[in-house]
Design a protein around this motif. Structure first.
Motif, short mmCIF file in Angstrom:
data_model
loop_
_atom_site.label_atom_id
_atom_site.label_comp_id
_atom_site.label_asym_id
_atom_site.label_seq_id
_atom_site.Cartn_x
_atom_site.Cartn_y
_atom_site.Cartn_z
N SER A 62 0.72 -1.33 -0.19
CA SER A 62 -0.07 -0.04 -0.05
C SER A 62 0.96 1.26 -0.14
CB SER A 62 -0.84 0.15 1.29
OG SER A 62 -1.50 1.54 1.40
N ILE A 63 0.41 2.27 -0.60
CA ILE A 63 1.20 3.47 -0.60
C ILE A 63 1.13 4.38 0.53
CG2 ILE A 63 -0.95 5.01 -1.36
CD1 ILE A 63 1.23 6.70 -3.16
N LEU A 64 0.12 3.85 1.45
CA LEU A 64 -0.04 4.41 2.84
C LEU A 64 1.28 3.87 3.76
CD1 LEU A 64 -3.89 3.70 3.47
CD2 LEU A 64 -2.74 5.86 2.96
N SER A 65 1.83 2.76 3.57
CA SER A 65 2.94 2.38 4.10
C SER A 65 4.34 3.28 4.05
CB SER A 65 3.58 1.13 3.90
OG SER A 65 3.91 0.84 2.58
N GLN A 66 4.09 4.25 2.93
CA GLN A 66 5.24 5.10 2.90
C GLN A 66 4.98 6.32 3.60
OE1 GLN A 66 6.01 5.92 -1.43
NE2 GLN A 66 5.18 3.63 -1.83
N ARG A 67 5.85 6.80 4.23
CA ARG A 67 5.55 7.95 5.40
C ARG A 67 6.38 9.13 5.15
NH1 ARG A 67 2.96 5.35 9.54
NH2 ARG A 67 1.67 3.64 8.63
N SER A 68 7.18 9.39 4.12
CA SER A 68 8.23 10.43 4.21
C SER A 68 7.83 11.24 2.81
CB SER A 68 9.64 10.14 4.55
OG SER A 68 9.75 9.61 5.75
N VAL A 69 8.14 12.22 3.03
CA VAL A 69 8.13 13.34 1.85
C VAL A 69 9.21 13.98 1.74
CG1 VAL A 69 7.09 15.48 0.61
CG2 VAL A 69 5.40 13.79 1.90
N PHE A 70 10.16 13.79 0.55
CA PHE A 70 11.44 14.68 0.58
C PHE A 70 11.48 15.64 -0.33
CE2 PHE A 70 11.93 9.97 1.51
CZ PHE A 70 13.05 10.16 2.64
N TYR A 71 12.41 16.50 0.19
CA TYR A 71 12.22 18.00 -0.68
C TYR A 71 13.86 18.37 -1.43
CZ TYR A 71 8.23 18.61 2.05
OH TYR A 71 7.06 18.49 2.99
N ASP A 72 13.77 19.19 -2.19
CA ASP A 72 14.90 19.67 -2.56
C ASP A 72 15.58 20.50 -1.55
OD1 ASP A 72 14.76 18.30 -5.12
OD2 ASP A 72 13.56 20.10 -5.93
N TYR A 73 16.97 20.93 -1.88
CA TYR A 73 17.57 21.80 -0.92
C TYR A 73 16.85 23.24 -1.03
CZ TYR A 73 21.22 25.01 0.72
OH TYR A 73 21.77 25.76 1.62
N ARG A 152 17.94 11.27 9.61
CA ARG A 152 17.79 9.94 9.29
C ARG A 152 19.14 9.32 8.90
NH1 ARG A 152 13.18 8.67 5.10
NH2 ARG A 152 11.93 8.60 7.30
N ALA A 153 19.83 10.30 8.50
CA ALA A 153 21.19 9.71 8.03
C ALA A 153 22.29 10.85 8.56
CB ALA A 153 21.29 9.64 6.67
N LEU A 154 23.42 10.21 8.87
CA LEU A 154 24.58 11.05 9.52
C LEU A 154 25.66 11.26 8.45
CD1 LEU A 154 24.61 9.60 13.22
CD2 LEU A 154 23.69 11.58 12.44
N SER A 159 23.99 12.89 -0.61
CA SER A 159 23.45 11.65 -0.39
C SER A 159 22.84 11.57 0.94
CB SER A 159 24.37 10.48 -0.71
OG SER A 159 25.43 10.45 0.34
N THR A 160 23.68 12.24 1.85
CA THR A 160 23.09 12.28 3.40
C THR A 160 22.13 13.18 3.60
OG1 THR A 160 25.12 11.23 4.27
CG2 THR A 160 24.10 12.67 5.75
N TRP A 161 22.55 14.66 3.26
CA TRP A 161 21.34 15.58 3.16
C TRP A 161 20.24 15.33 2.57
CZ3 TRP A 161 26.01 19.12 1.29
CH2 TRP A 161 26.83 19.42 2.18
N SER A 162 20.18 14.52 1.73
CA SER A 162 18.80 14.49 0.79
C SER A 162 17.96 13.75 1.83
CB SER A 162 19.00 13.81 -0.73
OG SER A 162 19.58 12.57 -0.44
N GLN A 163 18.47 12.75 2.48
CA GLN A 163 17.47 12.00 3.30
C GLN A 163 17.17 12.62 4.69
OE1 GLN A 163 19.11 8.08 4.24
NE2 GLN A 163 20.78 8.36 2.75
#
Length: 174
Positions: A62-73, A152-154, A159-163
């Protein structure tokens, strides 16, 4: 051009919200859903004491299992890639009035603490506004900013910042 796109989005979202149908009273008392598993008629699981819709939210198909919206800088605009995700959660909230969410806006570690808190709030609010325009109720949605405090990522690098540039959708009681 941007104004025209904004108006088009509002009209589109308004059209989606206007197609709402109310369940019959018999459906609510019988505990029968509407067949798609998104109805709010049988919210409590039989043995768990938890709402039954949690199983839908965790179904990996289900698409409902996806819980994050990501953004550009330096952006808080929900990209077209995540619009269907946000609209699906909005429809779920509309169809399950007992459900509620906390939207947590996050940023990467660049920028001042104050700037990142403000940007995180704008990110969470952009998802909230989109959900409300799509039929969810304001009382079902709380938006907060965590700024850069919950990565979410250190590390450093794109690649880290985008997460870390994201809004997380968390259902209460889950």
């Amino acid at each position: 051009m941007r104004k025209l796109l904004s108006i088009a989005l509002i009209v589109l979202l308004s059209a989606c919200a206007s197609q709402t149908t109310q369940p019959e009273v018999d459906d609510l008392t019988a505990g029968a859903g509407n067949g798609n598993g998104l109805g709010g008629s049988d919210l409590m699981g039989s043995d768990s004491g938890r709402p039954s819709y949690f199983s839908q939210l965790n179904d990996p198909n289900s698409i409902l299992s996806q819980r994050s919206v990501f953004y550009d800088y330096d952006s808080y605009t929900v990209s077209s890639e995540y619009r269907e995700l946000v609209l699906s959660h909005a429809r779920f909230l509309r169809d399950n009035p007992a459900a509620s969410v906390i939207l947590q806006g996050n940023t990467d570690d660049r920028g001042s603490r104050e700037y990142n808190l403000a940007l995180g709030q704008r990110r969470a609010d952009s998802v909230k506004n989109m959900m409300i325009l799509s039929g969810a109720q304001d009382v079902q949605i709380e938006s907060v900013s965590l700024g850069e405090e919950k990565p979410r990522a250190l590390g450093h690098g794109e690649s880290t910042w985008s997460q870390n540039r994201r809004t997380d959708i968390l259902y209460r009681g889950e």
